[in-house]
Design an enzyme around this catalytic site. Structure first.
Site: not given
Length: 291
Positions: A119, A152
């Site tokens: 992340s 993402e």
């Protein structure tokens, strides 16, 4: 190249969700973890979550059985070497991720694509420790994976177009939406989200508001579905702190300095829902603010 088999490293909160969505989309999944107990728990949780989808008529009973039949587990990391795509979803520590990739690389097929669900950590740096930086990408799912629609896609400096296009196609096959992010600390979602959570902790730390008033203010005043402190507990305070440290170290800006209160909660082992206490105490019937 087509992706048919997927290796998932880590059977925790993110790993089991990733295995779930890939198996449901028709991929063969091989999941590994250092803990057999973690893998057994992951399989039970995946089955419960699939049952929930059946009860809500999102999928059929046959879909559920087929998905469960596509998931296998192994304690041998090297077994993942024959898969077409590997997704690392281990703990958010760069040294751990680097060690995993270094152990795995000697066992990989030449065409296998490597990805990380990190992340916040540099994709370029992780890729540089492998033998295939051009076939390495960030593949960041949101939590909970079966529910959240965004993935993402992060290209490292060496990632080639073919790898990016292939991963974009995988996201579409999963029924999710891809957002392309450049390889800078915390990418898009956490670059925006984590400083907001950190500021909410500062607001608590400085006595501007209580846990309850801060969360209610953002839910009712900004129409957020979950308050920032409640969300931090859901994510894990250790993960929030790790991402803030990556932002602070990587961008060298004092606005990303982690709040001392966040650090204190992590030092206490009060990491949120997963440990039973964070900004709320979850050990009773209903969550109770701890400040």
């Amino acid at each position: 190249m087509t992706i048919q088999s997927v290796g998932v490293i880590g059977a925790g909160q993110m790993g089991n969700g990733i295995a779930h969505v890939f198996a449901l989309a028709g991929y063969d999944v091989l999941m590994t973890d250092i803990s057999q107990e973690a893998m057994d728990k992951a399989l039970s949780l995946i089955e419960r979550n699939l049952d929930r989808q059946v009860s809500r008529e999102r999928i059929s009973e046959d879909d559920k059985k087929a998905a469960m039949g596509r998931i296998r587990t192994t304690k041998q990391l090297s077994d993942l070497g024959q898969t077409d795509l590997v997704i690392e979803a281990a703990t958010e520590r760069e040294s751990v991720k680097q060690a995993i990739f270094e152990d795995l690389v000697p066992h990989l097929k030449p065409e296998t694509i490597l990805t990380s669900n990190t992340s916040s950590i540099s994709i370029t740096r992780l890729a540089s420790r492998t033998d295939r930086p051009e076939k390495f990408m960030g593949f960041h799912f949101m939590n909970p994976v079966p529910v959240m629609q965004l993935v993402e896609l992060i290209r490292g400096i060496a990632t080639d177009q073919k790898t990016y296009d292939l991963m974009h196609g995988v996201v579409e096959k999963l029924g999710k939406t891809a957002a392309t992010a450049e390889d800078f600390p915390a990418f898009i979602v956490n670059r925006i989200l984590m400083p907001m959570i950190n500021e909410a902790v500062y607001t608590l730390y400085e006595g501007v508001g209580s846990v309850k008033s801060i969360d209610e203010s953002m839910k009712l005043g900004a129409n957020h579905p979950m308050g920032p402190l409640e969300l931090a507990d859901f994510i894990g305070l250790d993960t929030c702190l790790a991402i803030m440290n990556v932002l602070h170290d990587g961008l060298a800006d004092t606005k990303y300095r982690p709040c001392p209160l966040l650090t204190k909660y992590v030092e206490a082992g009060w990491l949120g829902r997963k440990t039973g206490r964070g900004f709320y105490d979850y050990r009773g019937e209903t969550p109770v603010p701890t400040r």
